[in-house]
Design an enzyme around this catalytic site. Sequence first.
Site, short mmCIF file in Angstrom:
data_model
loop_
_atom_site.label_atom_id
_atom_site.label_comp_id
_atom_site.label_asym_id
_atom_site.label_seq_id
_atom_site.Cartn_x
_atom_site.Cartn_y
_atom_site.Cartn_z
N GLY A 17 6.18 -4.87 8.31
CA GLY A 17 5.64 -6.07 8.94
C GLY A 17 5.77 -7.20 7.92
N ALA A 18 6.33 -8.32 8.38
CA ALA A 18 6.72 -9.37 7.43
C ALA A 18 5.55 -9.93 6.61
CB ALA A 18 7.42 -10.50 8.20
N CYS A 125 6.95 -4.49 19.28
CA CYS A 125 6.79 -4.12 17.86
C CYS A 125 5.33 -4.17 17.45
CB CYS A 125 7.66 -4.95 16.94
SG CYS A 125 7.87 -4.16 15.30
N ASP A 194 10.00 -12.22 11.84
CA ASP A 194 10.38 -11.95 10.45
C ASP A 194 10.99 -13.19 9.82
OD1 ASP A 194 10.23 -9.07 11.48
OD2 ASP A 194 10.50 -8.90 9.30
N ASN A 204 13.29 -11.26 14.93
CA ASN A 204 12.17 -10.29 15.01
C ASN A 204 12.75 -8.92 15.35
OD1 ASN A 204 9.26 -9.82 14.92
ND2 ASN A 204 9.37 -9.48 17.11
N LYS A 230 7.10 -17.73 7.28
CA LYS A 230 8.16 -17.00 8.00
C LYS A 230 9.34 -17.94 8.32
CE LYS A 230 5.33 -13.35 8.76
NZ LYS A 230 4.62 -13.11 10.00
C1 RUB Z 1 8.21 -5.68 12.03
C2 RUB Z 1 8.41 -6.80 13.00
C3 RUB Z 1 7.23 -7.70 13.23
C4 RUB Z 1 7.34 -8.90 12.28
C5 RUB Z 1 6.09 -9.75 12.30
O1 RUB Z 1 9.41 -5.00 11.76
O2 RUB Z 1 9.48 -7.04 13.52
O3 RUB Z 1 7.23 -8.17 14.55
O4 RUB Z 1 7.55 -8.45 10.95
O5 RUB Z 1 5.00 -8.97 11.87
P1 RUB Z 1 9.37 -3.75 10.75
P2 RUB Z 1 3.71 -9.60 11.17
O6 RUB Z 1 8.43 -2.75 11.33
O7 RUB Z 1 10.80 -3.29 10.69
O8 RUB Z 1 8.88 -4.27 9.41
O9 RUB Z 1 3.14 -10.57 12.17
O10 RUB Z 1 2.83 -8.41 10.92
O11 RUB Z 1 4.15 -10.28 9.91
#
Ligand code: RUB
Length: 320
Positions: A17-18, A125, A194, A204, A230
């Site tokens: 998660g980014a 996701c 992301d 994303n 982001k």
């Molecule tokens: C995670 C993903 C999330 C974004 C945003 O991909 O695509 O939608 O990172 O997340 P992965 P957040 O599981 O491959 O890391 O809002 O938590 O930053």
Amino acid sequence: MSLADTAGKIAGMEIRGAGRIARAAAEALADHARTVTAPGRDAFVAEMQRAGSVLCATRPTAVSLPNAVHFVLHGCEAAASAAEARESVLSRAARFIADSEAAIARIAEYGARHIPDTATLMTHCNSEAALACILEARRLGKDITVYATEVRPRNQGLLTIRTLNDANIPTRYIVDSAARSYMNEIDLVIVGADAITVNGAVVNKIGTAQVALAAHEARTNLMVAAETYKFAPRTLLGELIPIEERAGAEVLDPAVAASLPFVTIRNPAFDVTPARYVDLIVTEKGAIPPNLAYIVIREYLGWSIDEFQKTFVIHHQDQD
Ligand code: RUB
């Protein structure tokens, strides 16, 4: 945690998660600054920059990662001594982490305002920022039902449905390919990001672009919840966001794959949703339409076109 441990966990998706990746990178740089024994200022700065590069190389798509590293190491080079440089890294890392957590709270507040009092939502996701909006809407007493996709091949949807379940939110768990079948029942799609390019395209989790296309076709609005870190300054002059491609073994058992010599597995982890399929991007500074992404890059990330023209070759591609 050591630098190598954090880098390994990000690459292996134990930390994912980014937003979480960005905070883990900031924390790893702070830990590294505390323990590194480089002799003198120049060696310390060089070692911190090397550490930043190691972290940035773990996952290429989440721009939150280089943005966090850039933020934490900014000003390090101007320090007069190793002690001063270390102090700068520690205080900027702490600030990044605190700001990132505060950003999620703000996004939740702003994002929840865009969720109708009674709403059927869809998410894809596992996004901390997107879920924060949904949880806040629920906390405000809104009557919410959520369709959550499975998210092949790593099944991040499981994390999402656990969070929704823990918040007593009625949830429908669907395979990714069922998104269009339910889209006519959906009032709003909410996803994270992301990376967001200067022209408002949203990078994303793989499948987001298909969900967005389905939403567009069904005239369902799509909202993106994303912290300002982001947004990708490097896209100012047309540089593309690299799309991470992961091991085929995530998709198909290697033994089965080995029996199919003419078959190659492709496993991109992310895709790009064009700005025209995005209705709103909610950041901690407020909600913007995607075509105002440049303002975020200029105002909040502090990158101007002038600065870029000094640094980068101009490309004439458009990511979309
Ligand atoms: C995670 C993903 C999330 C974004 C945003 O991909 O695509 O939608 O990172 O997340 P992965 P957040 O599981 O491959 O890391 O809002 O938590 O930053």
